[in-house]
Design a protein around this motif. Structure first.
Motif, PDB file in Angstrom:
ATOM      1  N   GLU A   1       0.847  -1.186   0.000  1.00 20.47           N
ATOM      2  CA  GLU A   1       0.000   0.000   0.000  1.00 20.47           C
ATOM      3  C   GLU A   1       0.879   1.230   0.000  1.00 20.47           C
ATOM      4  OE1 GLU A   1      -2.951   0.199   3.047  1.00 20.47           O
ATOM      5  OE2 GLU A   1      -3.283  -1.966   2.992  1.00 20.47           O
ATOM      6  N   LYS A   2       0.418   2.270  -0.661  1.00 14.83           N
ATOM      7  CA  LYS A   2       1.157   3.528  -0.695  1.00 14.83           C
ATOM      8  C   LYS A   2       0.702   4.391   0.472  1.00 14.83           C
ATOM      9  CE  LYS A   2       2.366   7.326  -3.745  1.00 14.83           C
ATOM     10  NZ  LYS A   2       3.722   7.392  -3.297  1.00 14.83           N
ATOM     11  N   LEU A   3       1.668   4.980   1.179  1.00 14.85           N
ATOM     12  CA  LEU A   3       1.336   5.887   2.273  1.00 14.85           C
ATOM     13  C   LEU A   3       0.945   7.246   1.702  1.00 14.85           C
ATOM     14  CD1 LEU A   3       4.155   5.146   4.852  1.00 14.85           C
ATOM     15  CD2 LEU A   3       1.797   4.390   4.923  1.00 14.85           C
ATOM     16  N   ASP A   4      -0.090   7.832   2.249  1.00 18.03           N
ATOM     17  CA  ASP A   4      -0.574   9.117   1.754  1.00 18.03           C
ATOM     18  C   ASP A   4      -0.037  10.297   2.546  1.00 18.03           C
ATOM     19  OD1 ASP A   4      -2.078   7.869  -0.178  1.00 18.03           O
ATOM     20  OD2 ASP A   4      -3.832   7.697   1.108  1.00 18.03           O
ATOM     21  N   THR A   5       0.720  10.045   3.553  1.00 14.10           N
ATOM     22  CA  THR A   5       1.136  11.111   4.450  1.00 14.10           C
ATOM     23  C   THR A   5       2.540  11.615   4.127  1.00 14.10           C
ATOM     24  OG1 THR A   5       1.470  11.700   6.759  1.00 14.10           O
ATOM     25  CG2 THR A   5       1.983   9.453   6.146  1.00 14.10           C
ATOM     26  N   LYS A   6       2.802  12.842   4.502  1.00 21.80           N
ATOM     27  CA  LYS A   6       4.137  13.433   4.361  1.00 21.80           C
ATOM     28  C   LYS A   6       4.914  13.348   5.669  1.00 21.80           C
ATOM     29  CE  LYS A   6       3.499  15.198   0.226  1.00 21.80           C
ATOM     30  NZ  LYS A   6       4.183  14.764  -0.931  1.00 21.80           N
ATOM     31  N   LEU A   7       4.322  12.751   6.678  1.00 22.76           N
ATOM     32  CA  LEU A   7       4.936  12.687   7.998  1.00 22.76           C
ATOM     33  C   LEU A   7       5.730  11.391   8.150  1.00 22.76           C
ATOM     34  CD1 LEU A   7       1.866  13.993  10.011  1.00 22.76           C
ATOM     35  CD2 LEU A   7       3.887  15.262   9.328  1.00 22.76           C
ATOM     36  N   ILE A   8       6.771  11.260   7.354  1.00 25.11           N
ATOM     37  CA  ILE A   8       7.563  10.035   7.333  1.00 25.11           C
ATOM     38  C   ILE A   8       9.021  10.355   7.649  1.00 25.11           C
ATOM     39  CG2 ILE A   8       8.374   8.137   5.882  1.00 25.11           C
ATOM     40  CD1 ILE A   8       5.804   8.370   4.314  1.00 25.11           C
ATOM     41  N   MET A   9       9.612   9.527   8.511  1.00 21.52           N
ATOM     42  CA  MET A   9      11.043   9.608   8.806  1.00 21.52           C
ATOM     43  C   MET A   9      11.685   8.363   8.206  1.00 21.52           C
ATOM     44  SD  MET A   9      10.756  10.629  12.822  1.00 21.52           S
ATOM     45  CE  MET A   9       9.680   9.256  13.183  1.00 21.52           C
ATOM     46  N   ASN A  10      12.685   8.523   7.366  1.00 23.56           N
ATOM     47  CA  ASN A  10      13.310   7.389   6.691  1.00 23.56           C
ATOM     48  C   ASN A  10      14.579   6.949   7.403  1.00 23.56           C
ATOM     49  OD1 ASN A  10      11.475   7.183   4.480  1.00 23.56           O
ATOM     50  ND2 ASN A  10      12.423   8.999   3.613  1.00 23.56           N
ATOM     51  N   ILE A  11      14.695   5.640   7.602  1.00 21.31           N
ATOM     52  CA  ILE A  11      15.914   5.021   8.105  1.00 21.31           C
ATOM     53  C   ILE A  11      16.336   3.999   7.061  1.00 21.31           C
ATOM     54  CG2 ILE A  11      16.949   3.602   9.906  1.00 21.31           C
ATOM     55  CD1 ILE A  11      14.977   4.823  11.872  1.00 21.31           C
ATOM     56  N   TYR A  12      17.554   4.148   6.519  1.00 25.38           N
ATOM     57  CA  TYR A  12      18.074   3.255   5.493  1.00 25.38           C
ATOM     58  C   TYR A  12      19.067   2.298   6.128  1.00 25.38           C
ATOM     59  CZ  TYR A  12      16.322   6.928   2.408  1.00 25.38           C
ATOM     60  OH  TYR A  12      15.528   7.839   1.777  1.00 25.38           O
ATOM     61  N   ALA A  13      19.103   1.062   5.627  1.00 30.21           N
ATOM     62  CA  ALA A  13      20.084   0.086   6.104  1.00 30.21           C
ATOM     63  C   ALA A  13      20.547  -0.765   4.933  1.00 30.21           C
ATOM     64  CB  ALA A  13      19.489  -0.785   7.200  1.00 30.21           C
TER      65      ALA A  13
END
Length: 159
Positions: free
Chosen positions: A55-67
């Protein structure tokens, strides 16, 4: 007398540059609107796994953590999977400060809706993912999203 006059002695009129600033500003506005700014520069390999229920998230309130493993430009950082927060390599202990700093940038009403998105390379060991989740639990960042590519789960083994 002839109807047609000889125009060899006449000069061409100068080109009008009055509309040139208008054209430049139209191009400027077009590129400002059409250009997508990159949020983070990836310093790791990030081949996301495949999943069929996406599902695609519709919000802009996202914090990304890459690994993932450092990419070819950062081989001096080693060959083990690393964590990237924004545009820097980080350790497990840096996750708490990252989450608290991201919360401080948001309005108080938006903080309960923040989602932490884990963008983990499919070759990364689950021990690192477990350590990340443990740090997120300690700062009450319980809304976690795993970013994947759309596809069949069996494709994770074929590619």
């Amino acid at each position: 007398m002839s109807k047609f006059k000889n125009k060899k002695n006449t000069q061409l009129p100068e080109i009008s540059t009055a509309s040139l600033p208008d054209i430049v500003f139209m191009l400027l506005f077009f590129f400002m609107v059409a250009t997508v700014m990159r949020n983070d520069t990836l310093m790791i390999q990030n081949m996301l796994p495949y999943a069929d229920q996406v599902e695609k998230l519709d919000t802009k309130l996202i914090m990304n953590i890459y690994a993932g493993k450092p990419n070819s430009r950062y081989r001096d950082m080693g060959s083990e999977a690393r964590i990237q927060l924004n545009d820097k390599f980080a350790d497990i202990k840096d996750i708490k400060a990252f989450i608290l700093a991201e919360r401080a940038l948001k309005r108080p009403g938006e903080v309960p809706f923040l989602i932490t998105s884990l963008k983990v390379d499919k070759e990364t060991k689950m021990g690192l993912v477990g350590d990340i989740k443990k740090e997120l639990r300690e700062v009450q960042a319980l809304k976690i999203n795993y970013t994947t590519n759309r596809g069949e789960a069996k494709d994770n083994f074929n590619r």
